[in-house]
Design a protein around this motif. Structure first.
Motif, mmCIF file in Angstrom:
data_model
loop_
_atom_site.group_PDB
_atom_site.id
_atom_site.type_symbol
_atom_site.label_atom_id
_atom_site.label_comp_id
_atom_site.label_asym_id
_atom_site.label_seq_id
_atom_site.Cartn_x
_atom_site.Cartn_y
_atom_site.Cartn_z
ATOM 1 N N THR A 23 -9.648 26.073 -9.333
ATOM 2 C CA THR A 23 -8.998 25.787 -10.613
ATOM 3 C C THR A 23 -9.189 24.339 -11.039
ATOM 4 O OG1 THR A 23 -6.896 25.184 -9.571
ATOM 5 C CG2 THR A 23 -7.215 27.511 -10.151
ATOM 6 N N GLY A 24 -9.478 23.452 -10.108
ATOM 7 C CA GLY A 24 -9.644 22.043 -10.429
ATOM 8 C C GLY A 24 -8.334 21.334 -10.713
ATOM 9 N N ASP A 25 -7.216 21.922 -10.248
ATOM 10 C CA ASP A 25 -5.911 21.296 -10.456
ATOM 11 C C ASP A 25 -5.872 19.932 -9.799
ATOM 12 O OD1 ASP A 25 -5.033 23.533 -11.802
ATOM 13 O OD2 ASP A 25 -4.047 24.414 -10.055
ATOM 14 N N LEU A 26 -5.134 19.020 -10.415
ATOM 15 C CA LEU A 26 -4.982 17.674 -9.882
ATOM 16 C C LEU A 26 -3.728 17.620 -9.018
ATOM 17 C CD1 LEU A 26 -6.307 14.873 -10.046
ATOM 18 C CD2 LEU A 26 -4.719 14.342 -11.890
ATOM 19 N N ASN A 27 -3.908 17.415 -7.711
ATOM 20 C CA ASN A 27 -2.790 17.339 -6.768
ATOM 21 C C ASN A 27 -2.444 15.879 -6.514
ATOM 22 O OD1 ASN A 27 -2.972 20.132 -6.487
ATOM 23 N ND2 ASN A 27 -4.233 20.011 -4.670
ATOM 24 N N PRO A 28 -1.180 15.472 -6.723
ATOM 25 C CA PRO A 28 -0.807 14.081 -6.456
ATOM 26 C C PRO A 28 -0.830 13.770 -4.962
ATOM 27 C CG PRO A 28 1.117 15.364 -7.102
ATOM 28 C CD PRO A 28 -0.069 16.269 -7.222
ATOM 29 N N ILE A 29 -1.317 12.576 -4.631
ATOM 30 C CA ILE A 29 -1.418 12.155 -3.228
ATOM 31 C C ILE A 29 -0.918 10.725 -3.070
ATOM 32 C CG2 ILE A 29 -3.359 13.677 -2.674
ATOM 33 C CD1 ILE A 29 -5.135 11.111 -2.839
ATOM 34 N N LEU A 30 -0.565 10.381 -1.843
ATOM 35 C CA LEU A 30 -0.247 9.020 -1.444
ATOM 36 C C LEU A 30 -1.100 8.716 -0.217
ATOM 37 C CD1 LEU A 30 1.456 6.442 -1.710
ATOM 38 C CD2 LEU A 30 3.123 7.508 -0.180
ATOM 39 N N ASN A 31 -1.807 7.606 -0.250
ATOM 40 C CA ASN A 31 -2.750 7.253 0.808
ATOM 41 C C ASN A 31 -2.457 5.830 1.285
ATOM 42 O OD1 ASN A 31 -6.196 6.450 1.082
ATOM 43 N ND2 ASN A 31 -5.142 7.821 2.427
ATOM 44 N N VAL A 32 -2.298 5.652 2.605
ATOM 45 C CA VAL A 32 -2.070 4.330 3.203
ATOM 46 C C VAL A 32 -3.127 4.128 4.278
ATOM 47 C CG1 VAL A 32 -0.468 2.845 4.460
ATOM 48 C CG2 VAL A 32 0.417 4.501 2.794
ATOM 49 N N ARG A 33 -3.822 2.985 4.212
ATOM 50 C CA ARG A 33 -4.877 2.666 5.180
ATOM 51 C C ARG A 33 -4.640 1.277 5.751
ATOM 52 N NH1 ARG A 33 -10.252 4.177 1.658
ATOM 53 N NH2 ARG A 33 -9.662 6.317 1.191
ATOM 54 N N LEU A 34 -5.001 1.107 7.016
ATOM 55 C CA LEU A 34 -4.961 -0.235 7.605
ATOM 56 C C LEU A 34 -6.137 -0.410 8.548
ATOM 57 C CD1 LEU A 34 -3.702 -0.399 10.801
ATOM 58 C CD2 LEU A 34 -1.773 0.517 9.556
ATOM 59 N N PHE A 35 -6.573 -1.668 8.653
ATOM 60 C CA PHE A 35 -7.723 -2.000 9.492
ATOM 61 C C PHE A 35 -7.445 -3.334 10.163
ATOM 62 C CE2 PHE A 35 -11.871 -4.130 10.039
ATOM 63 C CZ PHE A 35 -12.488 -3.202 10.861
ATOM 64 N N ARG A 36 -7.847 -3.438 11.408
ATOM 65 C CA ARG A 36 -7.714 -4.681 12.174
ATOM 66 C C ARG A 36 -8.966 -4.830 13.041
ATOM 67 N NH1 ARG A 36 -3.394 -7.976 14.635
ATOM 68 N NH2 ARG A 36 -4.218 -8.748 16.590
ATOM 69 N N SER A 37 -9.561 -6.009 12.989
ATOM 70 C CA SER A 37 -10.786 -6.246 13.745
ATOM 71 C C SER A 37 -10.741 -7.627 14.372
ATOM 72 C CB SER A 37 -12.002 -6.145 12.825
ATOM 73 O OG SER A 37 -13.181 -6.425 13.528
ATOM 74 N N ASP A 38 -11.136 -7.703 15.619
ATOM 75 C CA ASP A 38 -11.365 -8.977 16.285
ATOM 76 C C ASP A 38 -12.602 -8.781 17.156
ATOM 77 O OD1 ASP A 38 -10.659 -8.132 18.970
ATOM 78 O OD2 ASP A 38 -8.561 -8.312 18.422
ATOM 79 N N PRO A 39 -13.103 -9.810 17.791
ATOM 80 C CA PRO A 39 -14.336 -9.641 18.563
ATOM 81 C C PRO A 39 -14.260 -8.573 19.663
ATOM 82 C CG PRO A 39 -13.914 -11.962 18.199
ATOM 83 C CD PRO A 39 -12.696 -11.222 17.718
#
Length: 128
Positions: A23-39
């Motif tokens: 149907t191509g309906d638009l579904n509301p979403i919530l997205n949380v991302r985190l990234f951490r990098s060291d050597p």
């Protein structure tokens, strides 16, 4: 003499819509991302909640340097919702390389999943 450790980290919160199904309906979403990098390691985590399907996707990976620039670790991808939870876990391999002013990598993972078939993924992350 102490060397300064280069720590990189970020977090982002996004809201929006995801087109799904025939149907191509638009579904509301919530997205949380985190990234951490060291050597010594890279860590990434993501949560995505779809308000229409009531599904929560939790995924993460962690990789460590093993030889020169080659990084090896583990990735997981899990879905919780009205039905039975689905779990996925497997190895992740990443090889960073220079690409102009951006930082790039080729990464591959193989997830063994419960409830569905296994997934092989190849990524090409590019960071500016």
């Amino acid at each position: 003499e102490d060397k300064e450790v280069k720590l990189k980290q970020w977090i982002e919160v996004m809201g929006g819509g995801l087109r799904q199904g025939e149907t191509g309906d638009l579904n509301p979403i919530l997205n949380v991302r985190l990234f951490r990098s060291d050597p010594g390691e890279d860590f990434y985590a993501e949560t995505l909640f779809n308000f229409d399907t009531k599904k929560l996707n939790l995924s993460a990976y962690m990789v460590f340097p093993v030889w020169k620039k080659l990084r090896l670790g583990i990735e997981t991808d899990n879905v919780f919702g009205p039905n039975r939870p689905e779990f996925g876990i497997g190895p992740r391999l990443a090889l960073p390389f220079a690409c102009g002013t951006a930082k790039c990598a080729i990464a591959a993972t193989y997830l063994t999943r419960s409830g569905k078939g296994d997934i092989a993924r190849i990524y090409l992350p590019i960071n500016f």
